[in-house]
Enzyme design. Structure first.
Site, short mmCIF file in Angstrom:
data_model
loop_
_atom_site.label_atom_id
_atom_site.label_comp_id
_atom_site.label_asym_id
_atom_site.label_seq_id
_atom_site.Cartn_x
_atom_site.Cartn_y
_atom_site.Cartn_z
N ASP A 1 105.98 32.84 85.81
CA ASP A 1 106.56 32.22 84.60
C ASP A 1 107.98 31.69 84.79
O ASP A 1 108.45 30.91 83.97
CB ASP A 1 106.59 33.23 83.44
CG ASP A 1 105.21 33.76 83.10
OD1 ASP A 1 104.23 33.08 83.46
OD2 ASP A 1 105.11 34.84 82.49
N MET B 1 100.20 28.69 81.67
CA MET B 1 100.82 29.99 81.40
C MET B 1 102.33 29.84 81.23
O MET B 1 102.87 28.74 81.30
CB MET B 1 100.49 30.96 82.52
CG MET B 1 99.04 31.42 82.49
SD MET B 1 98.73 32.65 83.77
CE MET B 1 97.14 33.26 83.23
N ARG C 1 99.08 47.12 84.39
CA ARG C 1 99.93 47.29 83.22
C ARG C 1 99.71 48.74 82.80
O ARG C 1 98.58 49.20 82.73
CB ARG C 1 99.55 46.31 82.12
CG ARG C 1 99.56 44.87 82.65
CD ARG C 1 99.73 43.84 81.57
NE ARG C 1 99.42 42.51 82.09
CZ ARG C 1 100.33 41.61 82.48
NH1 ARG C 1 101.62 41.89 82.41
NH2 ARG C 1 99.97 40.43 82.92
N ARG D 1 91.06 9.27 76.82
CA ARG D 1 91.21 10.48 76.02
C ARG D 1 92.62 11.04 76.07
O ARG D 1 93.36 10.79 77.03
CB ARG D 1 90.29 11.58 76.56
CG ARG D 1 88.89 11.43 76.11
CD ARG D 1 88.01 12.47 76.78
NE ARG D 1 86.63 12.26 76.36
CZ ARG D 1 85.57 12.68 77.03
NH1 ARG D 1 85.72 13.32 78.16
NH2 ARG D 1 84.37 12.47 76.56
P1 ATP Z 1 104.41 39.08 83.89
O1 ATP Z 1 105.67 38.30 83.57
O2 ATP Z 1 103.73 38.53 85.07
O3 ATP Z 1 103.48 39.26 82.72
P2 ATP Z 1 105.62 41.65 83.46
O4 ATP Z 1 106.30 42.53 84.43
O5 ATP Z 1 106.50 41.02 82.41
O6 ATP Z 1 104.86 40.57 84.32
P3 ATP Z 1 104.39 43.43 81.50
O7 ATP Z 1 102.97 43.63 81.18
O8 ATP Z 1 105.29 42.98 80.41
O9 ATP Z 1 104.43 42.44 82.77
O10 ATP Z 1 104.99 44.81 82.06
C1 ATP Z 1 104.38 45.48 83.15
C2 ATP Z 1 104.50 46.96 82.97
O11 ATP Z 1 105.88 47.34 82.95
C3 ATP Z 1 103.95 47.52 81.66
O12 ATP Z 1 102.56 47.68 81.70
C4 ATP Z 1 104.66 48.85 81.59
O13 ATP Z 1 104.09 49.78 82.47
C5 ATP Z 1 106.05 48.50 82.13
N1 ATP Z 1 106.97 48.20 81.01
C6 ATP Z 1 107.12 47.04 80.36
N2 ATP Z 1 108.08 47.12 79.40
C7 ATP Z 1 108.52 48.40 79.45
C8 ATP Z 1 109.50 49.14 78.71
N3 ATP Z 1 110.21 48.59 77.74
N4 ATP Z 1 109.69 50.45 79.04
C9 ATP Z 1 108.98 51.02 80.02
N5 ATP Z 1 108.05 50.36 80.76
C10 ATP Z 1 107.82 49.09 80.48
#
Ligand code: ATP
Length: 326
Positions: free
Chosen positions: A131, A173, A75, A166
């Protein structure tokens, strides 16, 4: 369109089983087309830091059966800023990358939208999250494996639940989506699922208790989505202790074990199809689309739509659980 493209692949956000199968499929189909492929490590962090290596067909050998992601994931808060994305763009130019294939969830694909809005880069998204919360695709890479893992765990918990009379609240998640909770409840024969999509004013716990834990049933399992809105399994267990002290209640939070493990055959096939389709989409001149699957057919969904809209849960599924848990 250039005959020979150079593409970069990255995985971002939470890891999901099947991501490796997707990386493999994108890599091999791009090489098959005579293109150059770069693997970008640790998601957007690697794009910003230049942690980028050329991939060959062998780079993805013997990976289809492995969980996690060989490209690692992260992230990256810096990528949320224009300055961070400017650094990413500098590396995209440095490595001569024409298009990026981003494998990740809602956040990762939102980041891709931002980058494509600011710079001349084509992005293709692949839905990679356990998810299953991306609009426009029936399933996401990793969801099926996670569902199977949860069902296996709930089957084991049931042995204890039955032996001790129980109520077990099992938290799974899903962020703000209830697909994992709802469908694992059906598959494991649980008594109820408490999910964030159920936005009626009805108190889901009171409804479950009110339906009456059937007299012949001396134990119950309730799947609860981890949703911030609902408060999670602990919250419901506390409520039962206070409001219905006659019940013996326990909580199991399945946590990260849901994300790991060998991908199911379904996820491997889905990831392989989506990966090959990503390269086909680029050949067709597509840009800024997520590749999804609807009614078993490959579809292109504008990434902006995929991340903007909530994916609804089919009310039929809610009914199935209600009917079968009497
Ligand atoms: P999961 O559903 O498994 O949690 P995800 O892709 O939704 O995965 P996030 O932590 O929400 O996981 O996003 C991953 C990365 O994407 C973030 O750490 C960031 O680097 C980038 N990111 C997320 N949202 C934005 C945004 N609005 N603008 C730019 N980069 C973003």
């Amino acid at each position: 369109m250039k005959e020979k493209m150079t593409i970069g692949i990255l995985t971002s956000g939470g890891d999901a089983p099947g991501m490796n199968a997707a990386i493999r499929a994108v890599t091999r189909s791009a090489i098959f087309a005579g293109w150059k492929v770069f693997g970008i490590y640790r998601g957007y962090e690697g794009l910003i830091n230049g942690d980028i290596k050329e991939f060959t067909s062998e780079s993805v050998s013997s990976t289809i059966q492995r969980g996690g992601t060989i490209l690692k994931t992260a992230r990256c808060d810096e990528f949320r800023t224009p300055e961070g994305r400017a650094k990413a763009w500098a590396n995209i130019q440095k490595f001569g990358i024409d298009a990026l294939v981003i494998i990740g969830g809602n956040g990762s694909l939102s980041g891709a939208v931002e980058l494509a809005r600011e710079y001349e880069i084509r992005v293709i998204g692949l839905p990679g999250t356990i998810d299953n919360d991306l609009y426009g695709t029936d399933s996401t890479i990793g969801y099926d494996t996670a569902l199977n893992t949860i069902v296996e765990c709930v089957d084991k918990i049931r042995d204890t639940a039955t032996s001790h009379d129980r109520i077990f609240f099992v938290e799974v998640m899903g962020r703000d989506a209830g697909f994992l909770a709802q469908n694992s409840a059906i598959a494991a024969g649980a008594e109820a699922a408490i999910i964030p999509e159920d936005r009626t004013d009805i108190d889901q716990l009171a409804q479950f208790i009110g339906r009456g834990i059937r007299k012949s049933k001396n134990s119950s399992i309730v799947l609860v989505s981890e949703s911030k809105k609902g408060g999670g399994a602990m919250h419901y267990a506390e409520r039962v202790r206070k409001e219905y002290p006659e019940y013996d209640v326990r909580v199991t939070i399945l946590g990260h074990l849901q994300r790991g493990g060998t991908p199911s055959a379904y996820d491997r096939i889905l990831a392989s199809r989506l990966g090959v389709a990503a390269v086909e989409a680029l050949k067709e001149g597509q840009r800024n689309v997520m590749i999804g699957v609807k009614n078993d057919q490959i579809v292109y969904v504008p990434i902006g739509r995929a991340v903007k809209y909530d994916k609804p849960i089919d009310p039929e599924l809610l009914n199935v659980l209600t009917v079968l848990s009497i």
